[in-house]
Write an enzyme that holds these catalytic residues in place. Structure first.
Site, PDB file in Angstrom:
ATOM      1  N   GLU A 110       0.872  -1.311   0.139  1.00 15.69           N
ATOM      2  CA  GLU A 110      -0.033   0.110   0.033  1.00 15.69           C
ATOM      3  C   GLU A 110       0.938   1.292  -0.085  1.00 15.69           C
ATOM      4  OE1 GLU A 110      -2.666  -0.346   3.545  1.00 15.69           O
ATOM      5  OE2 GLU A 110      -2.652  -2.526   3.277  1.00 15.69           O
ATOM      6  N   LYS A 112       2.438   4.378   1.198  1.00 15.02           N
ATOM      7  CA  LYS A 112       2.683   4.985   2.457  1.00 15.02           C
ATOM      8  C   LYS A 112       2.165   6.518   2.411  1.00 15.02           C
ATOM      9  CE  LYS A 112       5.683   5.343   6.403  1.00 15.02           C
ATOM     10  NZ  LYS A 112       5.202   6.454   6.672  1.00 15.02           N
ATOM     11  N   ASP A 114       1.243  10.031   3.501  1.00  7.98           N
ATOM     12  CA  ASP A 114       2.370  10.959   4.213  1.00  7.98           C
ATOM     13  C   ASP A 114       1.264  12.003   5.033  1.00  7.98           C
ATOM     14  OD1 ASP A 114       4.492  12.218   5.247  1.00  7.98           O
ATOM     15  OD2 ASP A 114       5.251  12.934   3.784  1.00  7.98           O
ATOM     16  N   TYR A 219      -7.161   2.271   6.078  1.00  7.58           N
ATOM     17  CA  TYR A 219      -6.104   1.063   5.687  1.00  7.58           C
ATOM     18  C   TYR A 219      -6.045   0.038   6.917  1.00  7.58           C
ATOM     19  CZ  TYR A 219      -2.842   4.378   7.997  1.00  7.58           C
ATOM     20  OH  TYR A 219      -2.145   5.379   9.011  1.00  7.58           O
ATOM     21  N   LYS A 308      10.683   3.003   2.937  1.00  7.96           N
ATOM     22  CA  LYS A 308      10.518   4.470   2.746  1.00  7.96           C
ATOM     23  C   LYS A 308      11.450   4.887   1.555  1.00  7.96           C
ATOM     24  CE  LYS A 308      10.182   6.938   6.472  1.00  7.96           C
ATOM     25  NZ  LYS A 308       9.590   8.090   7.082  1.00  7.96           N
ATOM     26  N   CYS A 402      32.696  26.742  27.395  1.00 12.21           N
ATOM     27  CA  CYS A 402      31.118  26.652  27.101  1.00 12.21           C
ATOM     28  C   CYS A 402      30.625  27.863  26.712  1.00 12.21           C
ATOM     29  CB  CYS A 402      30.605  26.532  28.511  1.00 12.21           C
ATOM     30  SG  CYS A 402      28.791  26.430  28.380  1.00 12.21           S
ATOM     31  N   CYS A 405      27.931  29.532  29.866  1.00 14.40           N
ATOM     32  CA  CYS A 405      28.614  29.929  30.909  1.00 14.40           C
ATOM     33  C   CYS A 405      30.069  30.294  31.201  1.00 14.40           C
ATOM     34  CB  CYS A 405      28.036  28.937  32.055  1.00 14.40           C
ATOM     35  SG  CYS A 405      29.010  27.603  32.094  1.00 14.40           S
ATOM     36  N   CYS A 418      30.685  20.706  29.415  1.00 14.81           N
ATOM     37  CA  CYS A 418      30.612  21.947  30.119  1.00 14.81           C
ATOM     38  C   CYS A 418      30.393  21.052  31.739  1.00 14.81           C
ATOM     39  CB  CYS A 418      29.576  22.577  29.905  1.00 14.81           C
ATOM     40  SG  CYS A 418      29.339  23.977  31.325  1.00 14.81           S
ATOM     41  N   CYS A 423      25.378  25.472  34.947  1.00 15.48           N
ATOM     42  CA  CYS A 423      25.027  26.224  33.524  1.00 15.48           C
ATOM     43  C   CYS A 423      23.729  26.405  33.016  1.00 15.48           C
ATOM     44  CB  CYS A 423      26.054  25.336  32.618  1.00 15.48           C
ATOM     45  SG  CYS A 423      25.883  25.916  30.877  1.00 15.48           S
TER      46      CYS A 423
HETATM   47  S1  IVH Z   1      -0.897   0.265   8.801  1.00 18.18           S
HETATM   48  C1  IVH Z   1       0.660  -1.287  12.922  1.00 18.18           C
HETATM   49  N1  IVH Z   1      -1.015   1.318   6.283  1.00 18.18           N
HETATM   50  O1  IVH Z   1       2.916   5.023   8.183  1.00 18.18           O
HETATM   51  C2  IVH Z   1       0.869   0.019  11.743  1.00 18.18           C
HETATM   52  N2  IVH Z   1       0.143   2.883   7.872  1.00 18.18           N
HETATM   53  O2  IVH Z   1       4.649   2.799  10.212  1.00 18.18           O
HETATM   54  C3  IVH Z   1      -0.602   0.245  11.136  1.00 18.18           C
HETATM   55  N3  IVH Z   1       0.704   4.787   7.264  1.00 18.18           N
HETATM   56  O3  IVH Z   1       2.298   5.478  11.622  1.00 18.18           O
HETATM   57  C4  IVH Z   1      -0.496   1.129  10.278  1.00 18.18           C
HETATM   58  N4  IVH Z   1       0.026   4.753   5.119  1.00 18.18           N
HETATM   59  O4  IVH Z   1       0.682   6.453   9.903  1.00 18.18           O
HETATM   60  C5  IVH Z   1      -0.481   1.635   7.419  1.00 18.18           C
HETATM   61  N5  IVH Z   1      -1.252   2.018   4.028  1.00 18.18           N
HETATM   62  C6  IVH Z   1      -0.874   2.468   5.351  1.00 18.18           C
HETATM   63  C7  IVH Z   1      -0.131   3.506   5.719  1.00 18.18           C
HETATM   64  C8  IVH Z   1       0.343   3.819   7.089  1.00 18.18           C
HETATM   65  C9  IVH Z   1       0.687   5.476   6.076  1.00 18.18           C
HETATM   66  C10 IVH Z   1       1.562   5.608   8.193  1.00 18.18           C
HETATM   67  C11 IVH Z   1       0.623   5.369   9.681  1.00 18.18           C
HETATM   68  C12 IVH Z   1       1.971   4.751  10.485  1.00 18.18           C
HETATM   69  C13 IVH Z   1       3.276   4.456   9.468  1.00 18.18           C
HETATM   70  C14 IVH Z   1       3.662   3.111   9.319  1.00 18.18           C
END
Ligand code: IVH
Length: 659
Positions: A110, A112, A114, A219, A308, A402, A405, A418, A423
């Site tokens: 899926e 990710k 943001d 999700y 990532k 420092c 201080c 320090c 301080c």
């Molecule tokens: S599943 C147990 N699915 O990315 C984790 N997370 O580490 C359940 N995020 O903090 C989250 N897209 O905020 C999941 N398709 C997706 C996501 C997603 C973004 C974020 C989420 C989480 C981090 C994942």
């Protein structure tokens, strides 16, 4: 039912159906004009007959609800996130790890999103509460703002009780629009859509969030088994059926690493054309039986991971090297450079760690340097572009006194310190650490305010935080404050007294005692008096506590000043007991012993899991021991268990105990 009421019901049905087609299916069924006509008719009827306004009416989305402050919400189950990985090798290791337990695993892939994660709770199909993730255990109630999000259904297609998790985010288009308007009004611009979304859900007045045009992408279902769901893929389909927007056009499934990498390549190509920002790909084991087998480590699920996208590097010029003093007195050189956009936000400084690091890099003020965000969060200097030097650059030179201080600095290993306990920089940093989110989590007591209160003499040391009440009248008079914000601050100070032991233990700033060690110590010793009494040998016997940490803890508690501080804090009402967050107590009253080398769990981890379920974990086997968990090459404890007829669990049988 009278005819007005039935017309209202009919309009809500038409509007909800049109929204579903538009948001969830991406396939509008009526024109904008028709939609507006129905909507306006509904508004008119509701204002004429307010008693007929339904709690799931789409007109609620304009906002208007204003809350006094954000109440805290305890999540039904912790809201976790995944570990991050950054390259192909790590994907391969992840897959290998999964396949050890689940040889036939496949994954959902899926985008990710943001933004920031949110939890939505529905009762009988009606949205009753929305909360931020917070520290994972306790979040903030943002129901009033989430109700304004058009892609959040106020009423589901089924009358069920359910919790749904997903990402609250701002589309690229809404972000641009929001910043154009902020610029017009002379307000500071948001650096990226994520900050804009986070800033919007943290508004007390929901009409502001309504104007910002946020979105929600569902999700995750914390309890899929309740709905007889067998895979993550089915969870996503079920969410769509209920009326949630899912990423159904972009989500994928992969059977192996090759398919994962091809998905990532494909999504990276599409990334710039998507209507929202993404920063990677989330991989989840599809089959929920597999998911249950894999379980969790202390911190994160084992059944998923977040890949990532590579950080983007940009060039800038080093303007200054500024030295800062940390709470332990450690001096850190920092690169201050011309502000640049890196991976979605504007940055202007990065740590240069210590003298050796600067000498190794031969970094000079005036140099062109390249910056990237490590893990997309913390900026770092990647490279000094020596070929771009003009000869006017100033070489690095470590300071000797420092900067706060003036005390002479002392070198220990690679770092300078320090050593002046008074301080101001050390005191301020110590106070900032004490109040911050991972420690005492005192809302409203951020870096700036601590610095100001310190300089004004209101807070000179930790106990002063808990005596702030007596300065209430003076504080209310300060610019930028008022009755309400001071009351909120005093409330959060009061609340912080109730924190569990690990928070205050981390907050005290004992050298080498970070968040994780504090938790281990708190769970083990249960209260601070037991910890104070512990000797060095006993401390080193705890897994994950090495001799350096043990020595530092002992040193801290041998200092009378520190004991006096703890006593003073106790007298001010702070809790120093460990409070377990687990509500599952099915192993209450049982006692287990671990022996031999465990493969799938670290000892400490399994101990935590058992203790969280109410069991006691001890080191010797007696006739009262409930069970002995046996790893590879078990010792005499195993023999003793056999002799006493105590139940033996092999590692593969543990799941039956803890699942
Ligand atoms: S599943 C147990 N699915 O990315 C984790 N997370 O580490 C359940 N995020 O903090 C989250 N897209 O905020 C999941 N398709 C997706 C996501 C997603 C973004 C974020 C989420 C989480 C981090 C994942």
């Amino acid at each position: 039912m009278n005819s007005i009421e039935s017309r209202i019901n009919e309009l809500i049905e038409i509007i909800n159906k049109a929204s579903y087609e538009y948001y969830v299916n991406d396939n509008p069924s009526i024109t904008d004009q028709e939609y507006d006509d129905y909507y306006n008719e509904l508004i008119k009827l509701e204002s004429k007959y307010p008693e007929l306004k339904r709690e799931d009416s789409p007109t609620l989305r304009v906002g208007g609800d204003v809350v006094e402050k954000f109440s805290k919400v305890t999540h039904k189950s912790p809201m976790l996130s995944f570990d991050d990985i950054f390259n192909e090798d790590e994907i391969v290791s992840f897959d290998e790890r999964i396949r050890k337990t689940c040889p036939n695993a496949s994954y959902t892939l899926e985008p990710k999103m943001d933004g920031l994660s949110g939890s939505l709770v529905y009762e009988k199909g009606i949205l009753v509460r929305a909360a931020t993730r917070g520290d994972g255990v306790i979040g903030e109630d943002i129901t009033h703002n989430v109700k304004t999000i058009k892609s959040v259904p106020l009423k589901l297609t089924k009358d069920i009780d359910i919790e749904v998790r997903g990402e609250i985010y701002m589309s690229k288009k809404s972000f641009e629009k929001c910043n154009v308007e902020r610029k017009k009004k002379g307000e500071p611009l948001f650096a990226n859509p994520r900050n804009a979304a986070a800033g919007s859900v943290r508004q007390l007045d929901s009409s502001i969030a309504a104007k910002r045009n946020l979105d929600f992408m569902a999700y995750f279902l914390p309890n899929p088994d309740v709905y007889n769901i067998k895979t993550q893929d089915e969870s996503l389909k079920f969410l769509k059926e209920l009326g949630f927007v899912t990423n159904y056009k972009l989500n994928g499934i992969a059977k192996n690493v090759k398919e994962i990498i091809s998905y990532i390549d494909d999504l990276s190509e599409k990334r710039k054309d998507l209507p929202f920002e993404i920063d990677g790909v989330v991989l989840k084991v599809n089959n929920l039986d597999d998911e249950a087998k894999l379980g969790f480590t202390q911190r994160v699920p084992r059944w998923g991971i977040a890949y990532k996208f590579p950080a983007i590097e940009v060039l800038t010029t080093l303007k200054e090297i500024k030295f800062t003093v940390g709470r332990t007195g450690k001096i850190t050189p920092n690169a201050i450079f011309s502000p640049v956009h890196v991976a979605g936000s504007v940055v202007s400084k990065a740590t240069l760690h210590n003298e050796d690091y600067c000498i190794d890099k031969d970094i000079r003020v005036g140099d062109v340097i390249s910056i990237r965000k490590a893990g997309d969060v913390i900026p770092e200097v990647v490279e000094v572009k020596k070929e771009r030097r003009t000869g006017k650059e100033t070489p690095f030179k470590m300071i000797e006194t420092c900067p706060m201080c003036g005390s002479k600095l002392v070198k220990e290993d690679a770092n300078y310190f320090c050593k002046n306990l008074n301080c101001p920089a050390r005191s301020i940093e110590g106070l900032i650490h004490f109040a911050s989110r991972d420690t005492m989590n005192i809302d409203g007591l951020g870096d700036r305010i601590i610095e100001d209160f310190y300089n004004m003499g209101f807070i000179k040391n930790i106990p002063d935080i808990y005596k702030l009440e007596k300065h209430k009248e003076d504080l209310i008079e300060l610019e930028g404050f008022g009755n309400k914000s001071i009351n909120n601050l005093l409330d959060s100070i009061q609340n912080s007294k109730k924190n569990s032991l690990e928070k205050v233990l981390f907050a005290l700033g004992i050298r080498y005692v970070g968040k994780k060690t504090a938790k281990i110590l708190a769970k083990y010793y249960k209260n601070i008096d037991n910890l104070i009494k512990a000797d060095e040998q006993e401390l080193t016997n705890i897994n994950d506590v090495g001799s350096v940490i043990a020595k530092s803890i002992k040193e801290y508690f041998s200092n009378e000043k520190n004991i006096a501080l703890i006593n003073e804090l106790k007298a001010l009402g702070l809790n120093f007991e460990y409070i377990s967050t687990s509500t599952d107590s099915r192993l209450d009253g049982t006692t287990y012993v671990l022996t031999g080398t465990l493969e799938r769990y670290k000892r400490e981890e399994l101990t935590n899991i058992l203790e969280n379920l109410g069991a006691k974990v001890t080191s010797s086997v007696t006739k009262n021991t409930t069970g002995v968990i046996v790893g590879d090459k078990p010792g005499s404890k195993y023999d003793k268990a056999l002799k006493l007829g105590v139940k033996i669990y092999k590692e593969e049988d543990i799941e039956e105990l803890i699942k």
